[in-house]
Design a protein around this motif. Structure first.
Motif, mmCIF file in Angstrom:
data_model
loop_
_atom_site.group_PDB
_atom_site.id
_atom_site.type_symbol
_atom_site.label_atom_id
_atom_site.label_comp_id
_atom_site.label_asym_id
_atom_site.label_seq_id
_atom_site.Cartn_x
_atom_site.Cartn_y
_atom_site.Cartn_z
ATOM 1 N N GLU A 129 -27.665 -55.791 -64.711
ATOM 2 C CA GLU A 129 -29.070 -55.392 -64.856
ATOM 3 C C GLU A 129 -29.989 -56.596 -64.621
ATOM 4 O O GLU A 129 -31.039 -56.478 -63.980
ATOM 5 C CB GLU A 129 -29.311 -54.797 -66.235
ATOM 6 C CG GLU A 129 -30.731 -54.315 -66.439
ATOM 7 C CD GLU A 129 -30.961 -53.647 -67.783
ATOM 8 O OE1 GLU A 129 -32.133 -53.390 -68.108
ATOM 9 O OE2 GLU A 129 -29.985 -53.390 -68.525
ATOM 10 N N GLU A 130 -29.596 -57.747 -65.109
ATOM 11 C CA GLU A 130 -30.390 -58.957 -64.931
ATOM 12 C C GLU A 130 -30.498 -59.325 -63.447
ATOM 13 O O GLU A 130 -31.568 -59.738 -62.984
ATOM 14 C CB GLU A 130 -29.791 -60.129 -65.719
ATOM 15 C CG GLU A 130 -29.917 -59.982 -67.225
ATOM 16 C CD GLU A 130 -28.870 -59.029 -67.848
ATOM 17 O OE1 GLU A 130 -27.848 -58.727 -67.196
ATOM 18 O OE2 GLU A 130 -29.100 -58.583 -68.984
ATOM 19 N N ARG A 166 -30.226 -57.177 -60.893
ATOM 20 C CA ARG A 166 -31.093 -56.165 -60.264
ATOM 21 C C ARG A 166 -32.560 -56.464 -60.559
ATOM 22 O O ARG A 166 -33.412 -56.402 -59.665
ATOM 23 C CB ARG A 166 -30.716 -54.754 -60.716
ATOM 24 C CG ARG A 166 -29.385 -54.274 -60.163
ATOM 25 C CD ARG A 166 -29.155 -52.789 -60.407
ATOM 26 N NE ARG A 166 -29.316 -52.386 -61.798
ATOM 27 C CZ ARG A 166 -28.354 -52.420 -62.723
ATOM 28 N NH1 ARG A 166 -27.133 -52.844 -62.392
ATOM 29 N NH2 ARG A 166 -28.587 -52.025 -63.961
ATOM 30 N N ASP A 167 -32.854 -56.784 -61.822
ATOM 31 C CA ASP A 167 -34.236 -57.122 -62.190
ATOM 32 C C ASP A 167 -34.731 -58.336 -61.399
ATOM 33 O O ASP A 167 -35.860 -58.337 -60.891
ATOM 34 C CB ASP A 167 -34.342 -57.415 -63.689
ATOM 35 C CG ASP A 167 -34.193 -56.178 -64.556
ATOM 36 O OD1 ASP A 167 -34.236 -55.039 -64.028
ATOM 37 O OD2 ASP A 167 -34.019 -56.357 -65.785
ATOM 38 N N ALA A 168 -33.893 -59.360 -61.302
ATOM 39 C CA ALA A 168 -34.276 -60.574 -60.570
ATOM 40 C C ALA A 168 -34.484 -60.277 -59.092
ATOM 41 O O ALA A 168 -35.466 -60.732 -58.490
ATOM 42 C CB ALA A 168 -33.220 -61.663 -60.754
ATOM 43 N N ALA A 213 -35.240 -57.367 -57.680
ATOM 44 C CA ALA A 213 -36.428 -56.520 -57.515
ATOM 45 C C ALA A 213 -37.707 -57.351 -57.635
ATOM 46 O O ALA A 213 -38.625 -57.219 -56.806
ATOM 47 C CB ALA A 213 -36.415 -55.385 -58.529
ATOM 48 N N THR A 214 -37.766 -58.207 -58.628
ATOM 49 C CA THR A 214 -38.956 -59.046 -58.819
ATOM 50 C C THR A 214 -39.133 -60.018 -57.664
ATOM 51 O O THR A 214 -40.231 -60.155 -57.107
ATOM 52 C CB THR A 214 -38.849 -59.821 -60.147
ATOM 53 O OG1 THR A 214 -38.782 -58.872 -61.213
ATOM 54 C CG2 THR A 214 -40.042 -60.739 -60.346
#
Length: 145
Positions: free
Chosen positions: A15-16, A18-20, A22-23
Motif C-alpha cells: 500500500e505504501e 502504491r501511495d508513493a 500515485a503521489t
C-alpha cells in the motif's frame, strides 16, 4: 486526463508503494506538463504471476501505460517517460528489463472530463476550460483558475 495504468505481474506492491507511486506520478505529470493535479488518475492492476509473458516466458514485470492529452512536444514526452521510470525505480527498484513505460497521446477533442471536451494544451485554452469548470463546480477548482 491523463490516466496511468500500472499493471504488475509477480511484483507485489505494498500500500505504501502504491501511495508513493500515485503521489509521485501525479507530481511528475504536473511538473513536466503543467496539467492540474485533480485530473491525474492512477489505476493499479495486479495480475497473478503466469498471466503476463515476455518473449513467451512468464517473468515478473511492471508496465506503466499512460494515456495523455496530445499536443505536447517529443522532448516533453521523453522527459515525462524518463522521470516516470526513475520514480518506479526509486519506489520499487526492479531490474531495468522488467519495467516498461508507455506514454500514448490522444487528441484533446477525443476526451471528455467533467462533462466537457478537453482543451488543447495551451495556456489560453486551458484557462478558459478551467473557468468553465469552476463555474460548474463552484470553489472546487478555484485554485486552478
Amino acid at each position: 486526463m491523463p490516466v496511468y495504468q500500472v499493471v504488475t505481474s509477480g511484483v507485489e506492491l505494498t500500500e505504501e508503494q502504491r501511495d508513493a507511486l500515485a503521489t509521485r506520478f501525479t507530481d511528475t505529470h504536473h511538473e513536466v506538463t503543467g496539467a492540474p493535479d485533480p485530473f491525474v488518475r492512477i489505476v493499479f492492476q495486479p495480475l497473478p504471476l503466469g498471466l503476463m509473458y515476455t518473449a513467451g516466458r512468464v517473468e515478473p514485470s511492471l508496465i506503466l501505460s499512460a494515456g495523455c492529452r496530445g499536443g505536447r512536444s517529443e522532448q516533453t514526452r521523453h522527459e515525462l517517460m524518463t522521470k516516470l521510470y526513475e520514480v518506479i525505480q526509486d519506489v520499487v527498484g526492479l531490474p531495468a528489463d522488467q519495467v516498461v513505460v508507455v506514454v500514448s497521446d490522444t487528441p484533446s477533442s477525443w476526451i471528455i472530463e467533467a462533462g466537457m471536451v478537453l482543451p488543447e494544451p495551451t495556456h489560453d485554452a486551458e484557462a478558459l476550460w478551467m473557468k468553465k469548470l469552476d463555474e460548474m463546480f463552484p470553489g472546487k477548482y478555484q485554485q486552478y483558475v
